[in-house]
Design a protein around this motif. Structure first.
Motif, short mmCIF file in Angstrom:
data_model
loop_
_atom_site.label_atom_id
_atom_site.label_comp_id
_atom_site.label_asym_id
_atom_site.label_seq_id
_atom_site.Cartn_x
_atom_site.Cartn_y
_atom_site.Cartn_z
N LEU A 1 6.28 2.59 -7.77
CA LEU A 1 4.84 2.77 -7.92
C LEU A 1 4.20 1.58 -8.64
N CYS B 1 -3.13 2.27 -4.11
CA CYS B 1 -2.71 3.58 -3.62
C CYS B 1 -3.88 4.17 -2.83
N GLU C 1 -0.41 7.95 -2.05
CA GLU C 1 -0.12 8.71 -3.25
C GLU C 1 -1.44 9.04 -3.95
N GLN C 2 -1.52 10.22 -4.54
CA GLN C 2 -2.69 10.61 -5.32
C GLN C 2 -2.48 10.20 -6.77
N THR C 3 -3.26 9.19 -7.22
CA THR C 3 -3.18 8.73 -8.60
C THR C 3 -4.59 8.64 -9.17
N PHE D 1 2.87 -1.36 -6.43
CA PHE D 1 1.78 -1.19 -5.47
C PHE D 1 0.59 -2.08 -5.84
N VAL E 1 0.85 -1.19 0.00
CA VAL E 1 0.00 0.00 0.00
C VAL E 1 0.89 1.24 0.00
N GLY E 2 0.54 2.22 -0.84
CA GLY E 2 1.28 3.48 -0.87
C GLY E 2 0.34 4.65 -0.63
N GLU F 1 -5.35 7.59 -0.82
CA GLU F 1 -5.17 9.02 -0.64
C GLU F 1 -6.01 9.51 0.53
N SER G 1 -6.40 5.88 -7.24
CA SER G 1 -6.21 5.80 -5.79
C SER G 1 -7.55 5.68 -5.08
#
Length: 1167
Positions: A1118, A1124, A1085-1087, A1121, A1082-1083, A1126, A1090
């Motif tokens: 990335l 993601c 990050e805004q993707t 992952f 899990v990261g 946020e 996400s």
């Protein structure tokens, strides 16, 4: 380096390893120790070890209690360690490791289980040029060990011994005599030269036997050596007359003689002289005649080239050794050398390629001996050498201005039959050596004779131009390791062509520099080539170039100097080579007055001096370890034989600084050139300091910027006593301005010391100092503490002031104003200054000075109230600490002025990294360092050096004091820490065990912070992970745990949380492994895809990867992952601190799994 250790002490880990090994092996049952030790040594062979751990493991072996633990298998295992493991390119550490390993072997070998042949076969693997050198401590220890165990070694079973009879005990003398006879018992055969390893083994055994017996009463060394070597001496005495003597036997005899010469050179002069009497004086003529006959035409086959190398090595050793005996010395020069030169010249014109290679090698050997001044040039030799010079400079034709006998090449054999048993690559080596030998001759001849007299004056420049063109061609033709003679030749010739052939000189210098750069990964060839290049390119004549005389070449040299300094940042020792050469050229250290014209060239290269003053890269952890261990080995001195055996080649990164400081110490302020150089250097250094101060890049303690500023002010302090008063007046404002800049503690102390010394020597500048207190208060802020610190030492300034009462009143007036400043640090410094200055003014107030008496009531009331206010809490601690701090307590700016204080004591007391500490013994090793009564090397009083770093930190750390000031007020209650004093045994457990003892539970959340580099973020994150029960926190380096900023936020949570070290470059593999174990990656990050944190359900086995504070998460990670997440945000600022983001996700994970855990408990049926 651990607290309380000095530079050069044994690293703490090494010392603890010794204690552990001794404790462990002594605790084992005696019958198990040998087997356990053998297993451990075999494990050493199964891994690739770095230099430092292997050295300390071998040192620990050498400290084990003596005992018969290792037999023949143990000896074989130790030999494997030597052959397969001791492979580090750090020569000194490699030699020290060999010394410790041999010392350990002598303590642990069971002599009844090994033969003398086993022992001497083992000793062959210890290199004489790294460890087992004759006359060293380990050599003497080995001799004593052989003597103590004489007759106790396991007997050898020889051919012909009856099987039923018990073998006889063997002595060292008996073994050596038997081996000498066996060595010389050879069949009649020709062909290749015998393997020299047998001669290595036997020669060392002979010398050990001689040295072992020389302390026994009644024995004389000459009779001992002669009796041992009688078969060898008999063979060599007949080598030139016995035509039936097998060639293999003469070769082996000369090999043994050569190794005896080479290994026996470290003995005392008296003993060496006696040995030469046995080995040389009686055999000189037959050996010379034999070698001369063989060299002049008898060597015709390709494998004879190696034989010629053997003959020439023996000849070279003999010439060097009997230099002190006129009869042999004279005969060699009058008879043998002229004949060898004349006949070799004739052979060069014959068709046989091998004979030509041998002839050129012979000429190169003689020219090398002459250039090293081992022998003088006699009339007979002189005539022959002139013929050789004419041979090289003969033109192809009168119309063609090219030299036909330079860069001559051997013809490649056309068939395999022509090569015999020599491989084609070996023939390539022979051909390359043939060309190198030409340049060895040319290098000597150009210095001794110049261009031959037969060349017309008008053509000499063309001849030299043609020779340089050939030299440039040779750089391309020769292997990189063989170009030194070409560089030596160009060093002599280029200065003669500077004004007329600038383009050719630029080409030669540029090509040579490219060649040296290409060798940077080849340590064996790089350093000799670098020294040769610097001697050539920075020759005194080339240094004198100006923009008017040779602008292109001067620009090329400046560019090369810049590239050398850049290379030195990644390759230790490069700048040291350049600086040693330049400093010696500008100001010879041999006591002779330097040439003013040569010294003036330093102004064109002052950037080299300025760079050297501040040189020193910030080491990685592994580099620091190597530096520390290397320094430890050097400090052992002769106790470690490697320091004697290894040729000194100082590549210490502190060498450029010590070298330039030694150069500056020898500058004479009465010399106008020296005076001007110092002043220009001071201006350059002040500019470096100012550039860093004005840059907007924030720098941290012990960062490169911090270290450069520290080195700048250290250099300025060293130069201060040599500067003119008028010049000091011009830079004083720069010094005051530096005091207003934001500086780390170590820099601040040096600037304050500089101000104090200036005011002591030039007290009329006191008004300028007082003016600093009238600056705009917004500009001064806490930097006014620097000037208040100077007033703390007002007692050393006031004796030099004319109107003492006026300045006392001025000081008190100024200090009182700052006693009421809103900043706590400023008030504290002002109170200390007030206390010290008032102690000077008190006696005058008692004597009736009205002005001071009127102030006394106010000042005393202020001080009394200050003491009363400091009675509790942090204020009291800070008041006590600042008064006990070294700079305000033990330090005396006048009596403590020394090299030791500036470069060693101050850095250590102000918590600079230990690689910034330059101990006095490093300056003592430089013979060119000049100390004087006004500038001693060592501090006359040891008081300052015996102190430990103080803990007064408030003003030194700027804004961070706000956080630390409240550390005693804002405390979190941790229930399991209430009884921490009684829980010391718990701290010996791993974090999981400690936590389990206290009833703490860990979840399955794995937090990976390897991309984060700020200790404050990591410390807070560690605290959060521990509180919410994460299973593990992953860092890029566990060294963060010892950082005080980490600890200030972690509040000991690292004791209860498992930590793991994974480097950023290893993250890809680490994540792949965790994926295979079932973890969801899990990261934050805004993707585009996400998931919102409030909607996402965390799996139990979750790995949370956090990004870097600035760059975030790299693109390659990335892709790995699984999801993601946020964090929903409402504000304008679309970015959270990485610790805050992580805390939100960690809490949400914990909340979800706490809730599920509670539900499971509630759902269980009651019994």
């Amino acid at each position: 380096m651990s607290v309380g250790q000095s530079v050069g002490d044994c690293p703490e880990l090494g010392a603890k390893l010794q204690v552990f090994m001794v404790t462990f092996f002594t605790s084992l049952p005696s019958e198990h120790r040998g087997r356990m030790l053998l297993q451990m040594i075999r494990q050493l062979c199964s891994k690739h070890w770095c230099a430092a751990p292997l050295l300390f493991l071998c040192q620990a072996l050498s400290e084990l209690p003596p005992g018969p633990l290792l037999g023949i298998e143990g000896l074989a295992a130790l030999r494997e360690v030597l052959c397969c493991t001791v492979i580090t390119h750090q020569v000194l550490l490699r030699g020290a490791t060999q010394c410790f390993l041999l010392s350990g072997a002598l303590r642990l070998i069971d002599v009844s289980a090994v033969t003398l042949d086993d022992v001497f076969s083992f000793l062959v693997h210890f290199r004489a040029d790294e460890s087992l050198s004759r006359g060293t401590q380990i050599w003497n220890q080995l001799c004593s060990w052989l003597l103590d165990n004489e007759g106790s070694f396991k007997p050898r079973i020889m051919d012909g011994d009856s099987t039923g009879a018990s073998p006889k005990k063997e002595t060292v003398r008996g073994y050596v005599q038997s081996e000498v006879h066996s060595y010389l018992r050879v069949a009649a055969s020709a062909g290749k030269v015998p393997d020299s390893r047998e001669a290595d083994k036997l020669s060392r055994a002979v010398l050990l036997c001689v040295d072992m017996e020389r302390n026994q009463p009644g024995d004389k060394i000459n009779t001992t050596l002669e009796s041992l070597l009688s078969p060898l001496l008999d063979t060599l005495s007949r080598v030139s007359t016995n035509i039936y003597l097998p060639l293999r036997k003469s070769d082996k005899s000369l090999q043994l003689l050569l190794r005896l010469f080479q290994l026996g050179g470290a003995a005392s002069c008296e003993r060496a002289g006696e040995e030469r009497g046995v080995l040389i004086y009686k055999l000189a003529d037959p050996i010379h005649e034999f070698i001369l006959r063989r060299l002049l035409g008898e060597l015709q086959e390709p494998f004879d080239v190696e034989r010629a190398e053997l003959y020439l090595c023996v000849l070279r050793q003999m010439v060097v050794l009997y230099k002190s005996t006129p009869q042999h010395h004279s005969k060699t020069q009058q008879t043998y050398f002229p004949k060898l030169i004349t006949c070799s010249l004739k052979i060069l014109s014959v068709a046989n390629q091998v004979a030509r290679a041998v002839a050129m090698a012979s000429l190169a050997t003689l020219c090398g001996l002459l250039e090293q001044e081992v022998i003088g040039v006699q009339p007979e030799t002189l005539s022959a050498l002139k013929s050789l010079n004419d041979y090289f400079y003969s033109l192809v034709s009168s119309s063609c201005q090219s030299l036909g006998n330079l860069n001559k090449q051997l013809q490649k054999p056309k068939t395999g039959d022509d090569l015999g048993s020599v491989k084609l690559q070996d023939w390539g080596r022979i051909a390359a050596n043939f060309m190198r030998d030409q340049w060895i001759c040319l290098s000597f001849l150009i210095k001794a004779f110049g261009v031959p007299e037969s060349v017309e004056i008008s053509n000499r420049r063309d001849t030299l131009k043609a020779a340089v063109s050939c030299a440039v061609e040779a750089l391309a033709l020769l292997p990189s390791g063989l170009v030194l003679p070409v560089l030596s030749f160009m060093e002599t010739v280029l200065p003669q062509l500077l004004l007329h052939e600038e383009a050719l000189c630029v080409e030669a210098v540029t090509l040579t520099w490219e060649l040296v750069q290409g060798l940077s990964t080849n340590a064996l060839d790089f350093w000799p080539a670098l020294k040769g290049f610097i001697s050539m390119a920075f020759h005194r004549n080339l240094l004198q170039l100006t923009d008017a005389s040779a602008p292109t070449l001067l620009a090329a040299l400046k560019q090369i100097a810049t590239e050398l300094m850049e290379l030195s940042q990644s390759k230790s020792g490069v700048l040291g080579v350049l600086l040693q050469h330049c400093c010696h050229t500008w100001l010879p250290a041999d006591g002779h007055a330097g040439d003013a014209a040569v010294f003036s060239t330093a102004f064109s290269h002052i950037n080299i001096l300025a760079e050297a003053c501040v040189f020193g890269p910030v080491f990685r952890r592994d580099q620091r370890l190597i530096q520390d261990v290397q320094m430890y080995v050097e400090r052992l001195g002769e106790e470690c034989a490697a320091n004697v055996a290894v040729t000194s080649d100082n590549r210490d990164d502190q060498l450029p600084r010590t070298c330039v400081l030694a150069f500056l110490s020898r500058l004479d302020p009465s010399n106008l050139q020296h005076e001007r150089l110092m002043e220009e250097l001071v201006m350059d250094l002040l500019k470096k300091d100012n550039d860093i101060s004005k840059s907007k890049v924030r720098y941290y303690s012990n960062s490169l910027q911090h270290r450069i500023k520290n080195r700048v002010w250290q250099s300025l302090l060293l130069l201060l006593p040599k500067l003119r008063e008028e010049f000091v007046a011009t830079v004083l404002n720069c010094v005051f301005e530096a005091g207003f800049c934001s500086n780390h503690a170590s820099v601040k102390y040096l600037i304050e010391w500089m101000m104090i010394l200036i005011l002591v020597h030039y007290p009329h500048h006191m008004d300028g100092f007082w003016a600093c207190f009238t600056r705009d208060h917004d500009k001064t802020k806490t930097s006014i503490c620097t000037f208040l610190s100077v007033l703390v030492h007002f007692n050393v300034i006031i004796p030099h002031l004319k109107d003492k009462a006026l300045h006392l009143r001025k000081a008190l007036d100024i200090i009182l104003q700052w006693c009421f400043n809103h900043n706590f640090s400023v008030r504290l410094y002002a109170l200390l200054a007030l206390k010290r200055v008032w102690s000077l003014a008190g006696f005058q107030a008692e004597e009736g000075a009205d002005e001071l008496r009127g102030m006394s009531t106010v000042i005393l009331a202020c001080l009394n109230q200050a003491e009363a206010m400091q009675s509790t809490g942090n204020a009291n601690k800070n008041w006590t600490r600042i008064q006990e701090h070294f700079f305000f307590g033990a330090f005396d700016p006048i009596s403590d002025y020394s090299v030791e204080t500036i470069f060693y004591t101050f850095p250590s007391l102000s918590e600079m990294a230990d690689e910034e500490w330059i101990p006095p013994w490093k300056f003592e090793k430089l013979l060119c360092f000049s100390e004087s009564p006004s500038f001693p090397l060592r501090n006359p009083s040891p008081d300052l050096s015996q102190l430990q770093p103080g803990d007064w930190i408030q003003q030194d750390k700027g804004d961070q004091n706000k956080e630390e000031r409240w550390a005693e007020v804002q405390k979190k209650i941790t229930p399991w820490r209430l009884g921490i004093q009684e829980q010391e045994p718990e701290l010996q457990l791993v974090p999981q065990q400690r936590a389990a003892r206290l009833g703490k539970l860990h979840g399955a959340l794995l937090v990976v912070a390897s991309l984060i580099d700020k200790p404050t973020n990591l410390g807070g994150l560690c605290r959060t992970c521990e509180i919410f029960g994460a299973s593990t926190l992953v860092l890029d380096s566990l060294r963060h745990v010892s950082d005080k900023h980490f600890q200030s936020l972690s509040v000991s949570s690292e004791l209860w949380l498992p930590l793991l070290e994974v480097k950023p470059m290893e993250l890809t593999d680490f994540l792949q492994v965790k994926k295979s174990e079932g973890y969801c990656i899990v990261g934050v990050e805004q993707t585009a895809n996400s998931r919102s944190l409030q909607d996402y359900r965390f799996p139990e086995k979750t790995l949370l990867l956090l990004g870097n504070e600035r760059e975030g998460i790299p693109a390659n990670l990335l892709q790995m992952f699984d999801v993601c997440v946020e964090i929903p945000q409402q504000g304008v600022t679309r970015s959270l601190n990485v610790h805050v983001s992580a805390a939100l996700l960690i809490w949400e994970y914990t909340r979800q799994h706490l809730a599920s855990g509670s539900a499971e408990v509630d759902s269980k049926p009651e019994n």
